[in-house]
Enzyme design. Structure first.
Site, PDB file in Angstrom:
ATOM      1  N   ASP A  46       0.833  -1.210   0.000  1.00 35.17           N
ATOM      2  CA  ASP A  46       0.000   0.000   0.000  1.00 35.17           C
ATOM      3  C   ASP A  46       0.867   1.259   0.000  1.00 35.17           C
ATOM      4  OD1 ASP A  46      -2.608  -1.266   0.024  1.00 35.17           O
ATOM      5  OD2 ASP A  46      -2.085  -1.965   2.020  1.00 35.17           O
ATOM      6  N   GLU A  93      -4.719 -24.176  24.205  1.00 34.55           N
ATOM      7  CA  GLU A  93      -6.085 -24.708  24.258  1.00 34.55           C
ATOM      8  C   GLU A  93      -7.004 -23.913  23.316  1.00 34.55           C
ATOM      9  OE1 GLU A  93      -7.600 -25.414  28.158  1.00 34.55           O
ATOM     10  OE2 GLU A  93      -9.666 -25.594  27.460  1.00 34.55           O
ATOM     11  N   HIS A 142      -7.549  -3.754  -1.822  1.00 36.08           N
ATOM     12  CA  HIS A 142      -7.744  -2.955  -0.623  1.00 36.08           C
ATOM     13  C   HIS A 142      -8.260  -1.585  -1.085  1.00 36.08           C
ATOM     14  CE1 HIS A 142      -7.359  -2.180   3.510  1.00 36.08           C
ATOM     15  NE2 HIS A 142      -6.068  -2.116   3.671  1.00 36.08           N
ATOM     16  N   ASP A 176     -11.504  -3.474   7.138  1.00 37.68           N
ATOM     17  CA  ASP A 176     -10.261  -4.237   7.091  1.00 37.68           C
ATOM     18  C   ASP A 176      -9.213  -3.681   8.059  1.00 37.68           C
ATOM     19  OD1 ASP A 176      -8.834  -6.376   5.323  1.00 37.68           O
ATOM     20  OD2 ASP A 176      -7.408  -4.731   5.517  1.00 37.68           O
TER      21      ASP A 176
END
Ligand SMILES: NC(=O)c1ccc[n+]([C@@H]2O[C@H](COP(=O)([O-])OP(=O)(O)OC[C@H]3O[C@@H](n4cnc5c(N)ncnc54)[C@H](OP(=O)(O)O)[C@@H]3O)[C@@H](O)[C@H]2O)c1
Length: 397
Positions: free
Chosen positions: A146, A294, A170, A254
């Protein structure tokens, strides 16, 4: 709690296999209102489906809507030039190539260029300097970083001649035009397909016969066919299903999401929980297992499979009681931070910081220094050892 989770999950899964409570067809039907269901049936003939997402209707576009012949026919007169062979450029270009589309790469020489050659791109045939690729492409897919898109714009602008298509993954460059000075000419199509995942995943899911979900948007429709071409291109790069957005909504959500739950918030939460456990005398192994292992190995995959309630319902009632009591205080504590973050995205502060930091000559080294800080922190050093102890990793480096 983990063993309880697994045994209950296995029992529930076994029951579901023996006598499925919800069959795939009824999952779809349950998700679609009566009226919407009619439109599903009707629109399937056209190839699009309108589904009910928790009370709001949205049209989705799937791979089956763009069979290979349609994809190839749509771009039969095009040369698709992918600028940049970074994570997205690589994933999208390889998928397009495997789909049989006429695709070329624009990439500066160096490590990434060498990788492109290793992966079958041939200099002078389908691998070119970036500016040459812009000139040759009729569809120019701007997948440069970008920050570099801004710097490169004045050079590529004269080559975006009438009738071409300019594509982004984007909304960044176009939406924050006050900062980037990227204003496309009026006589070209300007479109976007934004995969909801890294380029690595775009490629891997495609190779597995699966697909990444993507949003798409049309900013300018000079040809009168921009939408159908965007949908076809989105499927060509490997999307599973696509939903429509705007450039502005794409970039806001985003930037917000990656700074939030997807990346920034998750590291913040993991780190805070780990620190409190360590400060209270828990070993690194216990703190890491109870915080990250976990989560990633047992519980989060269950959320991905069938939702948060299903994950909860496959944990002990003790765990459920505690989670149901505590999710709200965590929500209330974090919501103001999310609101502050959204404002910072909307007012352009996040873009300004990103453009400033990522356009400095030593930006990669600086990013790597900060990443190293995370890598060297106790939680992630512990994580490395825990991962090595997974039975499937024993004996591997
Ligand atoms: N990564 C994601 O998860 C993701 C997801 C959806 C959308 N997107 C969007 O997709 C686009 C590409 O993202 P990305 O992550 O693939 O790319 P990236 O890592 O940000 O950029 C990579 C490309 O830009 C080139 N580049 C950077 N600086 C350059 C310079 N000064 N001169 C010449 N080339 C330069 C790189 O070449 P070198 O390798 O030679 O430096 C490489 O080809 C962005 O608009 C991004 O926002 C990314």
């Amino acid at each position: 709690m983990a063993s309880r989770v697994f045994s209950t999950a296995i029992r529930t899964a076994a029951r579901a296999i023996a006598r499925p409570a919800i069959r795939p067809a009824s999952i779809l039907a349950a998700n679609v209102k009566t009226t919407a269901f009619k439109s599903v049936v009707a629109s399937q003939a056209r190839g699009f489906k309108t589904l009910n997402f928790g009370g709001s209707e949205e049209t989705v576009y799937e791979r089956s809507d763009v069979p290979k012949e349609k994809l190839l026919d749509t771009f039969k007169n095009d040369t698709i030039a992918v600028l940049g062979y970074g994570p997205q450029g690589r994933g999208q270009a390889l998928n397009l190539r495997d789909n049989g589309v006429n695709v070329i790469i624009g990439q500066r020489e160096g490590k990434t260029y060498d990788q492109a050659i290793e992966e079958g791109w041939v200099p002078g045939k389908n691998l070119f300097p970036v500016l040459d690729a812009v000139e040759k492409g009729t569809v120019v897919m701007n997948l440069l970083s970008d920050a570099f898109q801004k710097e490169f714009w004045p050079k590529m602008l004269p080559l975006l001649t009438p009738g071409k298509t300019l594509y982004f993954s984007h909304g960044f460059s176009v939406v924050y035009k006050d900062q980037t000075e990227i204003v496309p000419p009026k006589d070209i199509d300007v479109i976007l397909v934004a995969p909801k995942g890294s380029g690595f995943t775009v490629r891997r899911l495609f190779q597995e016969g699966r697909g990444i979900n993507s949003s798409f948007a049309v900013h300018q429709d000079a040809s009168g066919h921009a939408k159908e071409r965007t949908i076809a291109l989105g499927i060509g790069i490997g999307s599973g299903y696509m939903y429509e957005t705007t450039f502005e909504k794409e970039v806001y959500s985003d930037l917000f999401g990656e700074r939030g739950v997807l990346m920034g918030a998750i590291q913040g939460l993991f780190q805070a929980q780990y620190e409190v456990l360590r400060a209270n005398g828990h070993s690194p192994s216990e703190a890491f297992n109870e915080t990250v292992e976990e989560a990633t190995q047992s519980l989060y995959p269950l959320i991905g499979e069938r939702g948060m309630d299903w994950m909860y319902s496959n944990c002990s009632t003790t765990a459920q009681r505690g989670a149901l009591d505590w999710w709200k205080p965590f929500h209330d504590a974090s919501k103001p931070v999310f609101e502050q973050l959204y404002e910072s995205v909307k007012n352009g502060s996040e873009t300004a910081r990103s453009l400033d930091r990522n356009s400095q000559p030593d930006y990669r080294e600086k990013l790597e220094e900060e990443l190293k800080e995370i890598a060297d922190s106790e939680i992630w050093v512990t994580g490395k050892t825990v991962r090595q102890l997974r039975p499937e990793n024993v004996g591997k480096n």
